[in-house]
Design a protein around this motif. Sequence first.
Motif, PDB file in Angstrom:
ATOM      1  N   ALA A   1     118.556  59.441  76.557  1.00  0.00           N
ATOM      2  CA  ALA A   1     117.456  60.049  77.314  1.00  0.00           C
ATOM      3  C   ALA A   1     118.034  60.798  78.502  1.00  0.00           C
ATOM      4  O   ALA A   1     119.047  60.405  79.079  1.00  0.00           O
ATOM      5  CB  ALA A   1     116.483  58.972  77.790  1.00  0.00           C
TER       6      ALA A   1
ATOM      7  N   GLN B   1     108.980  55.076  76.351  1.00  0.00           N
ATOM      8  CA  GLN B   1     109.212  55.962  75.213  1.00  0.00           C
ATOM      9  C   GLN B   1     108.924  55.246  73.893  1.00  0.00           C
ATOM     10  O   GLN B   1     109.175  54.053  73.759  1.00  0.00           O
ATOM     11  CB  GLN B   1     110.658  56.454  75.218  1.00  0.00           C
TER      12      GLN B   1
ATOM     13  N   VAL C   1     113.426  61.677  73.966  1.00  0.00           N
ATOM     14  CA  VAL C   1     114.500  60.721  73.757  1.00  0.00           C
ATOM     15  C   VAL C   1     115.101  61.032  72.396  1.00  0.00           C
ATOM     16  O   VAL C   1     114.382  61.201  71.408  1.00  0.00           O
ATOM     17  CB  VAL C   1     113.988  59.266  73.800  1.00  0.00           C
ATOM     18  N   HIS C   2     116.422  61.119  72.348  1.00  0.00           N
ATOM     19  CA  HIS C   2     117.125  61.473  71.114  1.00  0.00           C
ATOM     20  C   HIS C   2     117.725  60.215  70.479  1.00  0.00           C
ATOM     21  O   HIS C   2     118.399  59.444  71.141  1.00  0.00           O
ATOM     22  CB  HIS C   2     118.224  62.500  71.402  1.00  0.00           C
ATOM     23  N   TRP C   3     117.449  60.055  69.197  1.00  0.00           N
ATOM     24  CA  TRP C   3     117.926  58.910  68.432  1.00  0.00           C
ATOM     25  C   TRP C   3     118.775  59.399  67.271  1.00  0.00           C
ATOM     26  O   TRP C   3     118.502  60.450  66.697  1.00  0.00           O
ATOM     27  CB  TRP C   3     116.750  58.135  67.844  1.00  0.00           C
ATOM     28  N   HIS C   4     119.767  58.621  66.914  1.00  0.00           N
ATOM     29  CA  HIS C   4     120.568  58.870  65.710  1.00  0.00           C
ATOM     30  C   HIS C   4     120.176  57.760  64.734  1.00  0.00           C
ATOM     31  O   HIS C   4     120.386  56.580  65.025  1.00  0.00           O
ATOM     32  CB  HIS C   4     122.053  58.827  66.052  1.00  0.00           C
TER      33      HIS C   4
ATOM     34  N   ASP D   1     119.221  63.060  63.112  1.00  0.00           N
ATOM     35  CA  ASP D   1     118.979  63.015  64.555  1.00  0.00           C
ATOM     36  C   ASP D   1     117.502  63.306  64.786  1.00  0.00           C
ATOM     37  O   ASP D   1     116.976  64.313  64.295  1.00  0.00           O
ATOM     38  CB  ASP D   1     119.836  64.056  65.274  1.00  0.00           C
TER      39      ASP D   1
ATOM     40  N   ALA E   1     114.295  63.492  67.689  1.00  0.00           N
ATOM     41  CA  ALA E   1     113.835  63.535  69.076  1.00  0.00           C
ATOM     42  C   ALA E   1     112.369  63.131  69.087  1.00  0.00           C
ATOM     43  O   ALA E   1     111.561  63.632  68.308  1.00  0.00           O
ATOM     44  CB  ALA E   1     114.004  64.932  69.663  1.00  0.00           C
TER      45      ALA E   1
ATOM     46  N   PRO F   1     119.487  54.946  72.020  1.00  0.00           N
ATOM     47  CA  PRO F   1     118.901  56.278  72.203  1.00  0.00           C
ATOM     48  C   PRO F   1     119.442  56.941  73.466  1.00  0.00           C
ATOM     49  O   PRO F   1     119.850  56.260  74.414  1.00  0.00           O
ATOM     50  CB  PRO F   1     117.404  55.996  72.333  1.00  0.00           C
TER      51      PRO F   1
ATOM     52  N   ALA G   1     118.306  52.338  63.481  1.00  0.00           N
ATOM     53  CA  ALA G   1     118.925  53.073  64.581  1.00  0.00           C
ATOM     54  C   ALA G   1     120.429  52.863  64.536  1.00  0.00           C
ATOM     55  O   ALA G   1     120.908  51.770  64.266  1.00  0.00           O
ATOM     56  CB  ALA G   1     118.373  52.594  65.913  1.00  0.00           C
TER      57      ALA G   1
ATOM     58  N   ASP H   1     109.368  54.130  69.962  1.00  0.00           N
ATOM     59  CA  ASP H   1     110.493  53.738  69.125  1.00  0.00           C
ATOM     60  C   ASP H   1     110.576  54.712  67.949  1.00  0.00           C
ATOM     61  O   ASP H   1     109.645  54.801  67.140  1.00  0.00           O
ATOM     62  CB  ASP H   1     110.276  52.315  68.641  1.00  0.00           C
ATOM     63  N   ALA H   2     111.672  55.436  67.838  1.00  0.00           N
ATOM     64  CA  ALA H   2     111.827  56.435  66.777  1.00  0.00           C
ATOM     65  C   ALA H   2     111.833  55.789  65.401  1.00  0.00           C
ATOM     66  O   ALA H   2     111.308  56.364  64.441  1.00  0.00           O
ATOM     67  CB  ALA H   2     113.100  57.239  66.985  1.00  0.00           C
TER      68      ALA H   2
END
Length: 131
Positions: free
Chosen positions: A49, A2, A58-61, A126, A128, A47, A43, A4-5
């Motif tokens: 997933a 995945q 994949v959801h990141w805050h 947030d 995704a 994350p 971050a 990296d957000a």
Amino acid sequence: MQPDAVALVVAYLRAQEHLADVAVVTARPDNVAGRVPVLLVEAVGAPAASRMPWARRVHWHLGLQVWAADGEATGIARGALTALVAARDVRMPVGGRIVRADPAAEPIDIPDRQAGDVQRVVATVDVAVRA
């Protein structure tokens, strides 16, 4: 694997014309007061997933911190959040896609004694992402 957000969001925000004068970073500079305006993207936690094989999101805050001259920080934070909300389904040249971004909280002013006479504004979002 995945994407990296944080890297995707930083690349996206650096490409925004209205943030051209803002230093978008992933680590707090040693001398924030000497580099303003600064937008820090980091971050918050790990994350999340799905364990389902077909779910590729994949959801990141993420946390955003802006240091700028008094009165400018809130506008920069709102501009970054607005740009991220508009980034729905944007494929980035570095690989990966920002699927969706939702602000998790309004930007708030939090004093930073180490920064001197610089205003700091903090917000969360947030995000995704998917490959």
